[in-house]
Motif scaffolding. Structure first.
Motif, PDB file in Angstrom:
ATOM      1  N   GLU A  10       0.770  -1.341   0.084  1.00 33.09           N
ATOM      2  CA  GLU A  10      -0.133  -0.311  -0.053  1.00 33.09           C
ATOM      3  C   GLU A  10       0.414   0.963  -0.265  1.00 33.09           C
ATOM      4  OE1 GLU A  10      -2.591  -0.463   2.800  1.00 33.09           O
ATOM      5  OE2 GLU A  10      -3.281  -1.612   2.022  1.00 33.09           O
ATOM      6  N   ALA A  11       1.694   1.286   0.331  1.00 34.68           N
ATOM      7  CA  ALA A  11       3.045   2.032   0.610  1.00 34.68           C
ATOM      8  C   ALA A  11       3.268   2.691   0.007  1.00 34.68           C
ATOM      9  CB  ALA A  11       4.589   1.812   2.519  1.00 34.68           C
ATOM     10  N   TRP A  12       4.116   1.685  -1.287  1.00 37.86           N
ATOM     11  CA  TRP A  12       4.654   1.854  -2.542  1.00 37.86           C
ATOM     12  C   TRP A  12       3.634   2.367  -3.202  1.00 37.86           C
ATOM     13  CZ3 TRP A  12       3.220  -0.830  -6.894  1.00 37.86           C
ATOM     14  CH2 TRP A  12       3.645  -0.339  -8.041  1.00 37.86           C
ATOM     15  N   ALA A  13       2.416   1.879  -3.375  1.00 40.95           N
ATOM     16  CA  ALA A  13       1.216   1.928  -4.416  1.00 40.95           C
ATOM     17  C   ALA A  13       0.737   3.799  -4.591  1.00 40.95           C
ATOM     18  CB  ALA A  13      -0.296   1.145  -4.194  1.00 40.95           C
ATOM     19  N   LEU A  14       0.453   4.488  -2.791  1.00 46.65           N
ATOM     20  CA  LEU A  14       0.291   5.412  -2.648  1.00 46.65           C
ATOM     21  C   LEU A  14       1.675   6.835  -3.368  1.00 46.65           C
ATOM     22  CD1 LEU A  14      -1.547   4.861   0.975  1.00 46.65           C
ATOM     23  CD2 LEU A  14      -2.506   5.615  -1.142  1.00 46.65           C
ATOM     24  N   ARG A  55      -6.214   4.545 -12.028  1.00 48.57           N
ATOM     25  CA  ARG A  55      -7.225   5.195 -12.575  1.00 48.57           C
ATOM     26  C   ARG A  55      -8.137   4.323 -11.390  1.00 48.57           C
ATOM     27  NH1 ARG A  55      -7.061   5.601 -17.707  1.00 48.57           N
ATOM     28  NH2 ARG A  55      -5.171   7.544 -17.396  1.00 48.57           N
ATOM     29  N   GLN A  56      -8.690   3.272 -11.310  1.00 51.49           N
ATOM     30  CA  GLN A  56      -9.899   2.632 -11.283  1.00 51.49           C
ATOM     31  C   GLN A  56     -10.007   3.227  -8.555  1.00 51.49           C
ATOM     32  OE1 GLN A  56      -8.640  -1.521 -12.166  1.00 51.49           O
ATOM     33  NE2 GLN A  56     -10.318  -1.382 -14.500  1.00 51.49           N
ATOM     34  N   TYR A  57      -8.629   3.397  -9.288  1.00 53.80           N
ATOM     35  CA  TYR A  57      -8.306   3.318  -7.593  1.00 53.80           C
ATOM     36  C   TYR A  57      -8.799   4.517  -6.793  1.00 53.80           C
ATOM     37  CZ  TYR A  57      -6.709   4.925  -2.362  1.00 53.80           C
ATOM     38  OH  TYR A  57      -5.925   4.913  -1.614  1.00 53.80           O
ATOM     39  N   ILE A  62     -12.110   0.847  -6.558  1.00 51.48           N
ATOM     40  CA  ILE A  62     -11.468  -0.390  -6.336  1.00 51.48           C
ATOM     41  C   ILE A  62     -10.634   0.386  -4.965  1.00 51.48           C
ATOM     42  CG2 ILE A  62     -11.560  -1.814  -8.791  1.00 51.48           C
ATOM     43  CD1 ILE A  62      -7.815  -1.126  -7.892  1.00 51.48           C
ATOM     44  N   SER A  63     -10.941  -0.781  -3.766  1.00 47.70           N
ATOM     45  CA  SER A  63      -9.462  -0.183  -2.622  1.00 47.70           C
ATOM     46  C   SER A  63      -8.639  -0.360  -3.006  1.00 47.70           C
ATOM     47  CB  SER A  63     -10.452  -0.911  -1.575  1.00 47.70           C
ATOM     48  OG  SER A  63      -9.845  -2.671  -1.972  1.00 47.70           O
ATOM     49  N   LEU A  64      -7.833   0.054  -1.779  1.00 50.69           N
ATOM     50  CA  LEU A  64      -6.339  -0.377  -2.126  1.00 50.69           C
ATOM     51  C   LEU A  64      -5.824  -1.071  -1.739  1.00 50.69           C
ATOM     52  CD1 LEU A  64      -4.010   1.845  -1.695  1.00 50.69           C
ATOM     53  CD2 LEU A  64      -4.262   1.985   0.587  1.00 50.69           C
ATOM     54  N   VAL A  68      -3.965  -3.093  -4.501  1.00 59.17           N
ATOM     55  CA  VAL A  68      -1.918  -3.951  -4.527  1.00 59.17           C
ATOM     56  C   VAL A  68      -2.213  -5.072  -5.100  1.00 59.17           C
ATOM     57  CG1 VAL A  68      -0.671  -4.872  -2.073  1.00 59.17           C
ATOM     58  CG2 VAL A  68      -1.343  -2.354  -2.121  1.00 59.17           C
ATOM     59  N   SER A  69      -2.941  -5.411  -4.569  1.00 60.47           N
ATOM     60  CA  SER A  69      -4.102  -7.368  -4.662  1.00 60.47           C
ATOM     61  C   SER A  69      -3.535  -7.476  -6.413  1.00 60.47           C
ATOM     62  CB  SER A  69      -5.337  -7.797  -4.853  1.00 60.47           C
ATOM     63  OG  SER A  69      -5.382  -8.843  -5.077  1.00 60.47           O
ATOM     64  N   GLY A  70      -3.846  -6.230  -7.528  1.00 57.85           N
ATOM     65  CA  GLY A  70      -3.944  -6.317  -9.096  1.00 57.85           C
ATOM     66  C   GLY A  70      -3.140  -6.657  -9.113  1.00 57.85           C
ATOM     67  N   MET A  71      -1.723  -5.504  -8.527  1.00 60.14           N
ATOM     68  CA  MET A  71      -0.846  -5.859  -8.658  1.00 60.14           C
ATOM     69  C   MET A  71       0.105  -7.247  -8.122  1.00 60.14           C
ATOM     70  SD  MET A  71       0.171  -1.780  -8.200  1.00 60.14           S
ATOM     71  CE  MET A  71       0.085  -1.744  -6.293  1.00 60.14           C
ATOM     72  N   THR A  72      -0.467  -7.629  -7.447  1.00 59.47           N
ATOM     73  CA  THR A  72       0.861  -8.071  -6.678  1.00 59.47           C
ATOM     74  C   THR A  72       0.943  -9.786  -7.838  1.00 59.47           C
ATOM     75  OG1 THR A  72       0.073  -7.636  -4.765  1.00 59.47           O
ATOM     76  CG2 THR A  72       1.190 -10.377  -4.815  1.00 59.47           C
TER      77      THR A  72
END
Length: 98
Positions: A10-14, A55-57, A62-64, A68-72
């Motif tokens: 989450e920290a990385w995505a933000l 963009r979806q977030y 979608i939630s955070l 993150v799950s989508g990136m994982t």
């Protein structure tokens, strides 16, 4: 140096979203590097394929956690990003390509 490891979080995505957002102005935030508080940033590559998830977030689709799950589930490699002359000045050539 800010090191996010090689697993999306989450920290990385933000951090990535905030630093791609020209309207983000909370320069004191740990999730901001517009002011180059980090000479070097290391983390999973956030290429253009991530744009749809970001963009979806941002559009609250979608939630955070889902972001993150989508990136994982993607094959990720790490990247280093050099943000200051100080960081670039520490680089040294270690070999010669022939």
């Amino acid at each position: 140096m800010r090191d996010f490891g090689n697993i999306p979080s989450e920290a990385w995505a933000l951090f990535v979203m905030n630093n791609r957002n020209k309207y983000f102005t909370d320069f004191k935030s740990e999730c901001c590097n517009f002011d180059c508080k980090y000479d070097v940033v290391c983390g999973p590559i956030a290429d253009d394929d991530m744009t749809v998830l970001f963009r979806q977030y941002q559009n609250h689709m979608i939630s955070l956690e889902t972001l993150v799950s989508g990136m994982t589930f993607r094959e990720m490699t790490s990247q280093y990003s050099f943000h200051t002359e100080k960081a670039v000045g520490l680089l040294r050539k270690v070999g010669v390509l022939t």
